[in-house]
Design an enzyme around this catalytic site. Structure first.
Site, PDB file in Angstrom:
ATOM      1  N   ARG A  28      64.590  48.797  24.750  1.00  0.00           N
ATOM      2  CA  ARG A  28      65.871  48.164  25.060  1.00  0.00           C
ATOM      3  C   ARG A  28      65.798  46.714  24.614  1.00  0.00           C
ATOM      4  NH1 ARG A  28      67.108  52.787  25.263  1.00  0.00           N
ATOM      5  NH2 ARG A  28      67.348  54.014  27.172  1.00  0.00           N
ATOM      6  N   GLU A  29      66.725  46.291  23.772  1.00  0.00           N
ATOM      7  CA  GLU A  29      66.827  44.892  23.375  1.00  0.00           C
ATOM      8  C   GLU A  29      67.846  44.237  24.298  1.00  0.00           C
ATOM      9  OE1 GLU A  29      67.667  45.069  19.192  1.00  0.00           O
ATOM     10  OE2 GLU A  29      65.559  45.434  18.701  1.00  0.00           O
ATOM     11  N   ARG A  55      87.238  30.827  17.335  1.00  0.00           N
ATOM     12  CA  ARG A  55      85.976  31.452  17.731  1.00  0.00           C
ATOM     13  C   ARG A  55      85.329  32.034  16.485  1.00  0.00           C
ATOM     14  NH1 ARG A  55      83.825  29.715  22.364  1.00  0.00           N
ATOM     15  NH2 ARG A  55      85.168  30.074  24.174  1.00  0.00           N
ATOM     16  N   ALA A 112      86.578  28.221  30.266  1.00  0.00           N
ATOM     17  CA  ALA A 112      85.300  28.816  30.637  1.00  0.00           C
ATOM     18  C   ALA A 112      84.164  27.980  30.064  1.00  0.00           C
ATOM     19  CB  ALA A 112      85.205  30.244  30.122  1.00  0.00           C
ATOM     20  N   GLU A 136      83.897  22.468  34.043  1.00  0.00           N
ATOM     21  CA  GLU A 136      84.443  23.037  32.805  1.00  0.00           C
ATOM     22  C   GLU A 136      85.968  22.905  32.746  1.00  0.00           C
ATOM     23  OE1 GLU A 136      83.164  24.057  30.011  1.00  0.00           O
ATOM     24  OE2 GLU A 136      81.062  23.974  30.591  1.00  0.00           O
ATOM     25  N   GLU A 177      87.535  20.891  29.599  1.00  0.00           N
ATOM     26  CA  GLU A 177      88.338  21.607  28.604  1.00  0.00           C
ATOM     27  C   GLU A 177      89.825  21.306  28.682  1.00  0.00           C
ATOM     28  OE1 GLU A 177      87.522  25.794  28.312  1.00  0.00           O
ATOM     29  OE2 GLU A 177      85.479  25.419  27.603  1.00  0.00           O
ATOM     30  N   GLU A 219      83.673  20.842  20.058  1.00  0.00           N
ATOM     31  CA  GLU A 219      84.836  21.578  20.555  1.00  0.00           C
ATOM     32  C   GLU A 219      86.140  20.988  20.033  1.00  0.00           C
ATOM     33  OE1 GLU A 219      83.886  23.425  24.876  1.00  0.00           O
ATOM     34  OE2 GLU A 219      84.042  21.240  24.850  1.00  0.00           O
TER      35      GLU A 219
END
Length: 182
Positions: free
Chosen positions: A35-36, A62, A74, A91, A95, A139
């Protein structure tokens, strides 16, 4: 029957600035498997509701999906931060510029249960006071305000592609509006 896998051993295969990846060897129904797993400190997301019924959202490019995305504010929980509510307040201010008088915990989501440990804590914030954005150097965020119901309609119609945003909107709708008869 549900088989619970157990870790046999683990190897870190990548260390990055915001996430690490490890490869675990686990017991499996028919022997062993690999499992990664993405290791991530977690994040917060905020459903910011103004007194007039509008929601404060953010729009930004994005890179991973190659487009502008409309989402709720977020951000990630940095190493050493232990209170997700404080991270959410930070945040929101960074933002959007808004500060909140009231913070309500709506719940948490696991972003991808198959390969990631990331958990996002989702909050509703009300009693908002406007201020100035304090964006990180990398950002570029546009603030978008719209009626809460319009944002929910966009989510229902498949127009919002960000999972935390869709989850946060419907958590807020159920817990804050539908239960209160609003």
């Amino acid at each position: 029957m549900i088989f619970e896998e157990k870790k046999i051993d683990s190897e870190r295969i990548y260390e990055g600035a915001i996430l690490n990846v490890r490869r675990d060897r686990v017991t499996a129904v028919k022997g062993q498997a690999f499992r990664e797993i993405i290791e991530h400190n977690g994040a917060v997301a905020i459903v910011a509701l103004k007194d007039d019924g509008d929601i404060v959202m953010v729009e930004q490019y994005r890179y991973a999906c190659g487009r502008k995305v409309l989402e709720i504010p977020a951000g990630k929980i940095d190493r050493g931060e232990t209170d997700p509510a404080q991270v959410a307040a930070r945040e929101l201010k960074e933002e959007t510029g808004y500060s909140a008088k009231e913070i309500t915990y709506l719940g948490k989501i696991n972003t991808s249960v198959a390969y990631s440990e990331e958990v996002i804590h989702i909050y509703a914030m009300t009693g908002l006071t406007a201020g100035e954005q304090d964006l990180d150097d990398d950002e570029a965020i546009n603030i978008v305000e719209m009626p809460f119901e319009e944002a929910c309609a966009l989510a229902s119609g498949g127009k919002l592609i960000d999972a935390k945003t869709v989850a946060g909107l419907f958590m807020a709708k159920e817990q804050l509006f539908d239960k209160n008869g609003k």
